[in-house]
Design a protein around this motif. Structure first.
Motif, short mmCIF file in Angstrom:
data_model
loop_
_atom_site.label_atom_id
_atom_site.label_comp_id
_atom_site.label_asym_id
_atom_site.label_seq_id
_atom_site.Cartn_x
_atom_site.Cartn_y
_atom_site.Cartn_z
N PHE A 194 0.83 -1.20 0.00
CA PHE A 194 0.00 0.00 0.00
C PHE A 194 0.87 1.25 0.00
O PHE A 194 1.76 1.41 0.85
N GLU A 195 0.63 2.14 -0.94
CA GLU A 195 1.33 3.42 -1.02
C GLU A 195 0.27 4.52 -1.04
O GLU A 195 -0.49 4.65 -1.99
N PRO A 196 0.18 5.32 0.03
CA PRO A 196 -0.88 6.33 0.11
C PRO A 196 -0.69 7.43 -0.93
O PRO A 196 0.44 7.70 -1.36
N PRO A 197 -1.77 8.08 -1.35
CA PRO A 197 -1.65 9.22 -2.26
C PRO A 197 -0.83 10.34 -1.64
O PRO A 197 -0.63 10.39 -0.42
N ALA A 198 -0.36 11.25 -2.48
CA ALA A 198 0.52 12.33 -2.02
C ALA A 198 -0.16 13.24 -1.00
O ALA A 198 0.51 13.83 -0.15
N SER A 199 -1.48 13.35 -1.08
CA SER A 199 -2.20 14.25 -0.17
C SER A 199 -2.84 13.52 1.00
O SER A 199 -3.64 14.10 1.73
N ALA A 200 -2.50 12.23 1.21
CA ALA A 200 -3.07 11.45 2.30
C ALA A 200 -1.98 11.11 3.32
O ALA A 200 -0.81 10.95 2.95
N PRO A 201 -2.32 11.00 4.60
CA PRO A 201 -1.33 10.64 5.63
C PRO A 201 -0.68 9.29 5.34
O PRO A 201 -1.35 8.35 4.90
N GLY A 202 0.61 9.21 5.58
CA GLY A 202 1.34 7.97 5.37
C GLY A 202 1.39 7.12 6.63
O GLY A 202 0.99 7.54 7.72
N PHE A 203 1.93 5.92 6.49
CA PHE A 203 2.05 5.00 7.63
C PHE A 203 2.97 5.58 8.70
O PHE A 203 2.74 5.36 9.89
N ASN A 204 3.99 6.36 8.28
CA ASN A 204 4.90 6.94 9.26
C ASN A 204 4.19 7.97 10.15
O ASN A 204 4.58 8.17 11.30
N THR A 205 3.15 8.61 9.62
CA THR A 205 2.37 9.54 10.45
C THR A 205 1.68 8.80 11.58
O THR A 205 1.64 9.27 12.73
N PHE A 206 1.15 7.62 11.28
CA PHE A 206 0.49 6.83 12.33
C PHE A 206 1.49 6.35 13.38
O PHE A 206 1.13 6.21 14.55
N LEU A 207 2.72 6.11 12.96
CA LEU A 207 3.74 5.72 13.94
C LEU A 207 4.03 6.86 14.91
O LEU A 207 4.29 6.62 16.10
N LEU A 208 3.99 8.10 14.42
CA LEU A 208 4.19 9.24 15.31
C LEU A 208 2.99 9.43 16.24
O LEU A 208 3.14 9.84 17.39
N ILE A 209 1.80 9.12 15.74
CA ILE A 209 0.61 9.22 16.57
C ILE A 209 0.67 8.21 17.71
O ILE A 209 0.15 8.46 18.81
N VAL A 210 1.31 7.07 17.49
CA VAL A 210 1.49 6.08 18.55
C VAL A 210 2.25 6.70 19.72
O VAL A 210 1.92 6.46 20.90
N ILE A 211 3.25 7.52 19.42
CA ILE A 211 4.01 8.21 20.49
C ILE A 211 3.08 9.14 21.26
O ILE A 211 3.14 9.22 22.49
N PHE A 212 2.23 9.84 20.54
CA PHE A 212 1.28 10.76 21.16
C PHE A 212 0.33 10.01 22.09
O PHE A 212 0.09 10.43 23.22
N ILE A 213 -0.19 8.88 21.64
CA ILE A 213 -1.09 8.07 22.47
C ILE A 213 -0.35 7.58 23.71
O ILE A 213 -0.91 7.57 24.82
N TRP A 214 0.89 7.18 23.53
CA TRP A 214 1.73 6.69 24.64
C TRP A 214 1.87 7.76 25.73
O TRP A 214 1.87 7.44 26.92
N THR A 215 1.98 9.02 25.34
CA THR A 215 2.15 10.10 26.32
C THR A 215 0.84 10.55 26.94
O THR A 215 0.82 11.07 28.06
N GLN A 216 -0.28 10.36 26.24
CA GLN A 216 -1.56 10.87 26.73
C GLN A 216 -2.40 9.82 27.45
O GLN A 216 -3.32 10.18 28.20
N ALA A 217 -2.13 8.55 27.22
CA ALA A 217 -2.97 7.49 27.79
C ALA A 217 -2.94 7.49 29.32
O ALA A 217 -3.96 7.20 29.97
#
Length: 341
Positions: A194-217
């Motif tokens: 799967f390769e997301p379109p240029a204007s759509a969030p990529g898989f690496n963005t979701f990996l950064l969101i994991v860090i955010f969840i880790w800090t807020q949970a």
């Protein structure tokens, strides 16, 4: 040392002057007609806060809106051209979609994680230790959290991180999913075939969101745990008398009762996700399609010196906050009515 003493004396004199001013104004209210005294005393203490809001918030906000209607040099009037640029340009449009992904995915999974841990950790052996472990990441700065997770996502040319070690040990896992243990997790937007379109969030963005969840949970867990413990025992006992199981009691009694708390936590996390900057800056610097509105604002305004477009991005963040506040207020009111019914 002399500069420090002068600064300290300046602060002391300023606070002393403010105290004298408020005291004098309060004293003057004694000479007003009795029907006006209470209202006047109210405004004595409201007045400094109102001045602070006007000077520190309202005036800068209006100035930012005005700058967003000028060109990048702040000289010529361009109207809504800067806002059009945000959505016409693929790069800036991606930052908007990235921020929305942070808000939706980050808030949703933070709330779910917090509720799950709060429910199942209560009254279990090692409850305090578990909640402490979950809350600890919240004590780390977001920059520190981002740097910490760089060791998890590390790949060539650096020594491979934990995630590569895990995926590399899974037999038969394709290389484009980390099967070779050499994946560049924060750089690659695609995952597998799967390769997301240029204007759509990529898989690496979701990996950064994991860090955010880790800090807020941890924050969500502590608040939800306190709210759950505050549910009256009489309600839970009545549900059990009616034949409800523990699971049914949680969904039919506990969740509706703490709905106000859930809304408050969700709103707080939403605001944090909408302003996401630190984690992105500490991990990818906003490159590789991971930039958010806040990161783009910083780069546009302070690196590229494009004041018009930067101001438009700031106004966009403010505009996105307003409906959240409105929906939160309506949901809070509805939840209060439900609990009071």
């Amino acid at each position: 040392m002399g500069a420090f003493v002068r600064a300290l004396l300046t602060v002391i004199v300023a606070f002393a002057g403010l105290g004298v001013l408020l005291g004098s104004m309060y004293w003057v209210t004694k000479f007003l007609p009795k029907r006006w005294q209470e209202g006047a005393r109210y405004w004595v203490f409201i007045f400094p806060a109102a001045i602070a809001v006007v000077v520190g918030l309202l005036i800068p906000a209006l100035r930012t809106i005005y700058l967003s209607l000028l060109d990048d040099n702040g000289q010529s009037w361009v109207g809504f051209e800067n806002y059009q640029t945000i959505f016409d340009n693929t790069g800036t449009r991606l930052t908007v979609f990235n921020s929305m992904t942070w808000v939706i995915a980050g808030t949703l999974f933070t709330v779910i994680t917090g509720l799950a841990v709060a429910r199942y950790a209560d009254n279990m052996r090692g409850e305090k230790a578990l909640k402490t472990a979950i809350f600890l990441p919240g004590a780390i700065s977001l920059v520190g959290a981002g740097v910490t997770w760089l060791f998890v996502y590390a790949g060539p040319p650096f020594e491979n991180g934990l995630l590569n070690a895990i995926t590399g040990s899974i037999p038969g896992l394709p290389d484009n999913m980390g099967g070779d243990g050499q994946r560049l997790w924060t750089l690659e937007r695609g995952f597998g075939d799967f390769e997301p379109p240029a204007s759509a969030p990529g898989f690496n963005t979701f990996l950064l969101i994991v860090i955010f969840i880790w800090t807020q949970a941890g924050f969500a867990t502590v608040i939800f745990s306190a709210a759950i413990k505050g549910v009256p025992d009489t309600l839970l006992e009545a549900a059990k008398v009616d034949g409800a199981t523990d699971r049914q009691s949680f969904y039919k009694v506990t969740l509706p009762y703490i709905q106000t708390t859930i809304i408050t936590v969700a709103t707080t996390v939403t605001f944090a996700g909408l302003k996401a900057f630190d984690i992105v800056a500490a991990t990818t610097g906003g490159r590789f399609g991971t930039s958010t509105i806040a990161n783009e604002f910083y780069v546009t305004t302070f690196v590229q010196s494009r004041s018009g477009l930067g101001a438009a991005l700031a106004v966009l963040i403010f505009a996105l906050v307003l409906p959240i506040i409105f929906l939160n207020r309506r949901a809070q009111k509805r939840a209060d009515e439900m609990v009071g019914a």
